[in-house]
Scaffold this active site. Sequence first.
Site, short mmCIF file in Angstrom:
data_model
loop_
_atom_site.label_atom_id
_atom_site.label_comp_id
_atom_site.label_asym_id
_atom_site.label_seq_id
_atom_site.Cartn_x
_atom_site.Cartn_y
_atom_site.Cartn_z
N ASP A 189 41.52 18.43 51.84
CA ASP A 189 42.40 19.41 51.21
C ASP A 189 41.60 20.08 50.09
O ASP A 189 40.58 19.56 49.63
CB ASP A 189 43.63 18.68 50.65
CG ASP A 189 44.52 19.58 49.83
OD1 ASP A 189 44.78 20.70 50.27
OD2 ASP A 189 44.91 19.15 48.72
N ASP A 191 43.12 22.37 47.06
CA ASP A 191 43.74 22.36 45.73
C ASP A 191 44.01 20.94 45.27
O ASP A 191 44.64 20.14 45.98
CB ASP A 191 45.05 23.14 45.76
CG ASP A 191 44.82 24.64 45.93
OD1 ASP A 191 43.66 25.05 46.02
OD2 ASP A 191 45.81 25.39 45.98
#
Length: 406
Positions: A189, A191
């Site tokens: 991922d 963020d």
Amino acid sequence: MPATDPPASKPPVSTLLVTLTGRDRPGVTSAVFDTLARYPVEVLDVEQVVLRGRLVLGILVTAPRDVGRLRQAVEKTGRGLGMYVETEDGAGDNRPRRSGRSHVTVLGQPLRPKAVAAIAGRISDTGANIDRIVRIARYPVVAIEMDVSGVDPDLLRQALAIEAAATQVDVAVQPTGLYRRAKRLVVLDVDSTLIQGEVIEMLAAHAGCEEEVARVTAEAMRGELDFAESLRRRVALLAGVDAGALEEVRREVLLTPGARTLTRTLRRLGYQIGVVSGGFTQVVEPLAAELGIDFVAANRLEVADGRLTGRVEGPIVDRPGKAEALRGFAAAAGVPLSQTVAIGDGANDLDMLAAAGLGVAFNAKPVVREAADTAVSVPYLDAIIYLLGITRDEVDAADAETTETA
């Protein structure tokens, strides 16, 4: 040829275990083996450990007919080296490790005796045995690895999760086997995982709606709000923002500590790397190119007349979309899902973490920590390396070699 009967089992041979302890110095191991070489023995097992200059050397050999003479010779060699020597008679080789074998990785910052005692005690409570312990890193966190046998890895993982929470350390349990070292695709991922913070909140600062966007983001990450709907609501608040803000945000992005070390090390080892994000390609793609990342999946903000329209182009990369991206990356890389690692922090990462061979919750929300295979709560992304069996010494040696040849 006709089948032959298996050879009849032989009685275990007499053996001698030689253990030396003392101050380490060059030549200790060779001197002991030079002594052993004067006798008709076979080496069955050897293990050597050095801790802060103190040596522990264990050697298991077959016992000759005149084992007493061998024992005296080894003890004399040890005294000459200033070492303490123990010898123990026995029969046969080491007992084979029991079934139900696991690698247990413990990360602490700091790692305190109370935590190690609690983890070792819980392992014992399950009926398992710790066969070996070795330190694999001393910074940015202390990492030790235990080889454990005698209990199903899933049951051990459940038991140790309780101690990990109570002692505030990270504990990862993985089945022993070649697949642990064969995970060839790592997908992160973006963020709050690869980078610090949330890109959409940084964009919201340019639109003057940062607080409202942050509130909706938090609801989505906790699993309280459908991600796709939350994204549409947040993006709509960005309508009218100058598209130049995307480049400004790109320059403002801060990588998570250890991100460069993680990606650099994985590339050297031949891993392929992907990123999948509910954020935006205009920021993620340049970042991925800078880090040498192979695969990218993210949303794309619509731009018209030099301004954000408040809409997203194409299908939204949401919770199911992230898992689908992982599968697509694996297919493109020619890697089975069992040999993939997924790393994330929010509820929209859950499907991706579940689909991967190893799902790692990184500084994650409670719902994600509980669902993932393992969790890392220290703020260093390169701590993930230790879960793959890579030691800090190996990382540093590779960095030094690259520097020398540059």
